[in-house]
Design a protein around this motif. Sequence first.
Motif, PDB file in Angstrom:
ATOM      1  N   LEU A 215       3.377  -7.830 -14.610  1.00  0.00           N
ATOM      2  CA  LEU A 215       2.530  -7.710 -13.516  1.00  0.00           C
ATOM      3  C   LEU A 215       1.049  -8.577 -13.315  1.00  0.00           C
ATOM      4  CD1 LEU A 215       2.516  -3.760 -12.537  1.00  0.00           C
ATOM      5  CD2 LEU A 215       4.001  -5.484 -11.524  1.00  0.00           C
ATOM      6  N   ASP A 216       1.068  -9.513 -12.071  1.00  0.00           N
ATOM      7  CA  ASP A 216       0.031  -9.857 -12.421  1.00  0.00           C
ATOM      8  C   ASP A 216      -1.257  -8.595 -11.262  1.00  0.00           C
ATOM      9  OD1 ASP A 216      -2.423 -11.351 -11.201  1.00  0.00           O
ATOM     10  OD2 ASP A 216      -1.095 -12.629 -10.413  1.00  0.00           O
ATOM     11  N   PRO A 217      -2.081  -8.043 -12.248  1.00  0.00           N
ATOM     12  CA  PRO A 217      -3.235  -7.079 -11.332  1.00  0.00           C
ATOM     13  C   PRO A 217      -3.829  -8.311 -10.328  1.00  0.00           C
ATOM     14  CG  PRO A 217      -3.853  -7.748 -13.844  1.00  0.00           C
ATOM     15  CD  PRO A 217      -2.647  -8.989 -13.395  1.00  0.00           C
ATOM     16  N   ALA A 218      -4.113  -9.053 -10.176  1.00  0.00           N
ATOM     17  CA  ALA A 218      -4.788  -9.609  -8.338  1.00  0.00           C
ATOM     18  C   ALA A 218      -3.602  -9.330  -7.553  1.00  0.00           C
ATOM     19  CB  ALA A 218      -4.851 -10.979  -8.767  1.00  0.00           C
ATOM     20  N   LEU A 219      -1.882  -9.223  -7.839  1.00  0.00           N
ATOM     21  CA  LEU A 219      -1.491  -9.208  -7.111  1.00  0.00           C
ATOM     22  C   LEU A 219      -0.751  -7.191  -6.651  1.00  0.00           C
ATOM     23  CD1 LEU A 219       1.298 -11.748  -7.111  1.00  0.00           C
ATOM     24  CD2 LEU A 219      -0.580 -12.278  -5.886  1.00  0.00           C
ATOM     25  N   CYS A 220      -1.682  -6.882  -7.250  1.00  0.00           N
ATOM     26  CA  CYS A 220      -1.391  -5.569  -7.661  1.00  0.00           C
ATOM     27  C   CYS A 220      -2.189  -4.021  -6.638  1.00  0.00           C
ATOM     28  CB  CYS A 220      -0.869  -4.459  -8.747  1.00  0.00           C
ATOM     29  SG  CYS A 220       0.518  -5.588 -10.086  1.00  0.00           S
TER      30      CYS A 220
ATOM     31  N   THR B 229       1.198   9.479  -0.860  1.00  0.00           N
ATOM     32  CA  THR B 229       0.258   8.402  -0.418  1.00  0.00           C
ATOM     33  C   THR B 229       0.660   6.963  -1.208  1.00  0.00           C
ATOM     34  OG1 THR B 229      -1.172  10.603   0.802  1.00  0.00           O
ATOM     35  CG2 THR B 229      -1.351   8.063  -0.291  1.00  0.00           C
ATOM     36  N   ALA B 230       0.662   7.531  -2.227  1.00  0.00           N
ATOM     37  CA  ALA B 230       0.600   7.097  -3.506  1.00  0.00           C
ATOM     38  C   ALA B 230       2.268   5.458  -3.142  1.00  0.00           C
ATOM     39  CB  ALA B 230       1.042   7.579  -4.665  1.00  0.00           C
ATOM     40  N   ARG B 231       3.200   6.213  -2.774  1.00  0.00           N
ATOM     41  CA  ARG B 231       3.864   4.924  -2.462  1.00  0.00           C
ATOM     42  C   ARG B 231       4.164   4.424  -1.321  1.00  0.00           C
ATOM     43  NH1 ARG B 231       9.028   8.771  -1.380  1.00  0.00           N
ATOM     44  NH2 ARG B 231      10.227   6.725  -1.945  1.00  0.00           N
ATOM     45  N   ALA B 232       3.677   5.103   0.158  1.00  0.00           N
ATOM     46  CA  ALA B 232       3.242   3.953   0.871  1.00  0.00           C
ATOM     47  C   ALA B 232       2.551   2.748   0.423  1.00  0.00           C
ATOM     48  CB  ALA B 232       2.043   4.996   1.811  1.00  0.00           C
ATOM     49  N   VAL B 233       1.497   3.244  -0.269  1.00  0.00           N
ATOM     50  CA  VAL B 233       0.688   2.108  -0.456  1.00  0.00           C
ATOM     51  C   VAL B 233       1.778   1.018  -1.694  1.00  0.00           C
ATOM     52  CG1 VAL B 233      -0.892   1.100  -2.183  1.00  0.00           C
ATOM     53  CG2 VAL B 233      -1.472   3.063  -1.282  1.00  0.00           C
ATOM     54  N   CYS B 234       2.495   1.236  -2.296  1.00  0.00           N
ATOM     55  CA  CYS B 234       3.229   0.796  -2.559  1.00  0.00           C
ATOM     56  C   CYS B 234       4.600  -0.069  -2.112  1.00  0.00           C
ATOM     57  CB  CYS B 234       4.772   1.575  -3.840  1.00  0.00           C
ATOM     58  SG  CYS B 234       3.718   2.308  -5.414  1.00  0.00           S
ATOM     59  N   ALA B 235       4.438   0.375  -0.799  1.00  0.00           N
ATOM     60  CA  ALA B 235       5.527   0.088   0.283  1.00  0.00           C
ATOM     61  C   ALA B 235       5.402  -1.698   0.102  1.00  0.00           C
ATOM     62  CB  ALA B 235       5.045   0.680   0.965  1.00  0.00           C
ATOM     63  N   HIS B 236       3.882  -1.496   0.363  1.00  0.00           N
ATOM     64  CA  HIS B 236       3.089  -2.909   1.017  1.00  0.00           C
ATOM     65  C   HIS B 236       2.321  -4.075  -0.246  1.00  0.00           C
ATOM     66  CE1 HIS B 236       3.323  -1.145   4.633  1.00  0.00           C
ATOM     67  NE2 HIS B 236       2.472  -0.122   4.120  1.00  0.00           N
ATOM     68  N   CYS B 237       2.909  -3.161  -1.207  1.00  0.00           N
ATOM     69  CA  CYS B 237       2.289  -3.995  -2.790  1.00  0.00           C
ATOM     70  C   CYS B 237       3.451  -5.268  -2.755  1.00  0.00           C
ATOM     71  CB  CYS B 237       2.566  -3.005  -3.691  1.00  0.00           C
ATOM     72  SG  CYS B 237       1.889  -4.277  -5.054  1.00  0.00           S
ATOM     73  N   PRO B 238       3.312  -6.793  -3.033  1.00  0.00           N
ATOM     74  CA  PRO B 238       4.045  -7.605  -3.311  1.00  0.00           C
ATOM     75  C   PRO B 238       4.603  -7.744  -4.970  1.00  0.00           C
ATOM     76  CG  PRO B 238       1.489  -8.592  -3.787  1.00  0.00           C
ATOM     77  CD  PRO B 238       1.590  -7.400  -3.005  1.00  0.00           C
TER      78      PRO B 238
ATOM     79  N   CYS C  31      -2.061  -0.960  -6.592  1.00  0.00           N
ATOM     80  CA  CYS C  31      -2.824   0.211  -6.990  1.00  0.00           C
ATOM     81  C   CYS C  31      -4.267  -0.140  -8.203  1.00  0.00           C
ATOM     82  CB  CYS C  31      -1.716   0.843  -7.901  1.00  0.00           C
ATOM     83  SG  CYS C  31      -0.862  -0.501  -9.189  1.00  0.00           S
ATOM     84  N   VAL C  32      -4.539  -1.513  -8.601  1.00  0.00           N
ATOM     85  CA  VAL C  32      -4.979  -1.528  -9.859  1.00  0.00           C
ATOM     86  C   VAL C  32      -6.620  -1.665  -9.179  1.00  0.00           C
ATOM     87  CG1 VAL C  32      -6.098  -3.580 -11.033  1.00  0.00           C
ATOM     88  CG2 VAL C  32      -4.009  -3.377 -11.045  1.00  0.00           C
ATOM     89  N   ASN C  33      -6.799  -1.720  -7.639  1.00  0.00           N
ATOM     90  CA  ASN C  33      -8.305  -1.716  -7.293  1.00  0.00           C
ATOM     91  C   ASN C  33      -8.318  -0.051  -6.321  1.00  0.00           C
ATOM     92  OD1 ASN C  33      -9.133  -4.114  -8.849  1.00  0.00           O
ATOM     93  ND2 ASN C  33      -7.671  -5.717  -7.042  1.00  0.00           N
ATOM     94  N   HIS C  34      -7.433   0.330  -6.337  1.00  0.00           N
ATOM     95  CA  HIS C  34      -7.128   1.556  -5.040  1.00  0.00           C
ATOM     96  C   HIS C  34      -8.441   2.017  -5.828  1.00  0.00           C
ATOM     97  CE1 HIS C  34      -6.030   5.288  -3.492  1.00  0.00           C
ATOM     98  NE2 HIS C  34      -5.134   4.105  -2.528  1.00  0.00           N
ATOM     99  N   PRO C  35      -9.229   3.259  -5.181  1.00  0.00           N
ATOM    100  CA  PRO C  35     -10.725   3.680  -4.880  1.00  0.00           C
ATOM    101  C   PRO C  35      -9.844   4.439  -5.960  1.00  0.00           C
ATOM    102  CG  PRO C  35      -9.527   3.528  -2.704  1.00  0.00           C
ATOM    103  CD  PRO C  35      -9.496   2.528  -3.415  1.00  0.00           C
ATOM    104  N   ASP C  36      -8.713   5.476  -5.920  1.00  0.00           N
ATOM    105  CA  ASP C  36      -8.612   6.838  -6.599  1.00  0.00           C
ATOM    106  C   ASP C  36      -6.954   6.502  -7.107  1.00  0.00           C
ATOM    107  OD1 ASP C  36      -7.784   9.362  -7.739  1.00  0.00           O
ATOM    108  OD2 ASP C  36      -7.195   9.986  -4.956  1.00  0.00           O
ATOM    109  N   PRO C  37      -7.617   6.017  -9.000  1.00  0.00           N
ATOM    110  CA  PRO C  37      -6.437   5.742  -9.701  1.00  0.00           C
ATOM    111  C   PRO C  37      -5.878   7.162  -9.626  1.00  0.00           C
ATOM    112  CG  PRO C  37      -8.929   5.923 -10.674  1.00  0.00           C
ATOM    113  CD  PRO C  37      -8.620   6.293  -8.981  1.00  0.00           C
ATOM    114  N   ASP C  38      -6.242   8.286 -10.069  1.00  0.00           N
ATOM    115  CA  ASP C  38      -5.370   9.379 -10.065  1.00  0.00           C
ATOM    116  C   ASP C  38      -4.504   9.381  -9.126  1.00  0.00           C
ATOM    117  OD1 ASP C  38      -6.910  10.236 -11.734  1.00  0.00           O
ATOM    118  OD2 ASP C  38      -7.924  11.579 -11.047  1.00  0.00           O
ATOM    119  N   LEU C  39      -4.348   9.140  -8.001  1.00  0.00           N
ATOM    120  CA  LEU C  39      -3.155   9.618  -6.544  1.00  0.00           C
ATOM    121  C   LEU C  39      -1.678   8.590  -7.775  1.00  0.00           C
ATOM    122  CD1 LEU C  39      -2.376   9.325  -4.002  1.00  0.00           C
ATOM    123  CD2 LEU C  39      -2.977   6.688  -3.413  1.00  0.00           C
ATOM    124  N   TRP C  40      -1.770   7.824  -8.208  1.00  0.00           N
ATOM    125  CA  TRP C  40      -0.882   7.169  -9.178  1.00  0.00           C
ATOM    126  C   TRP C  40       0.202   8.378 -10.048  1.00  0.00           C
ATOM    127  CZ3 TRP C  40      -0.189   3.597  -5.783  1.00  0.00           C
ATOM    128  CH2 TRP C  40      -1.065   3.182  -4.913  1.00  0.00           C
TER     129      TRP C  40
END
Length: 79
Positions: A6-11, A32-41, A13-22
């Motif tokens: 993975l390229d952290p710059a593209l993820c 909520t976490a899955r909705a963030v993933c839905a837009h992740c390249p 989740c890496v810069n999400h304000p709530d790391p526990d969400l994952w």
Amino acid sequence: MAPRTLDPALCDCVNHPDPDLWFPTNRTDADTARAVCAHCPSVGVCLALAQHFRHDYGIWGGTTPDQRLQATTHGVGTT
């Protein structure tokens, strides 16, 4: 063979304000976490890595552990 990394710059989740969400403890947080993933390249690579390394916890590639287990059991998306 392991999927590409993975390229952290593209993820998203890496810069999400709530790391526990994952690592949700309820369905609302998982959705909520899955909705963030839905837009992740990187969602496809993330899922492939989770399946390859058999991550049993957390949201990876927009999937829950149960969804990954079901996909693996049915031969969907396995590497």
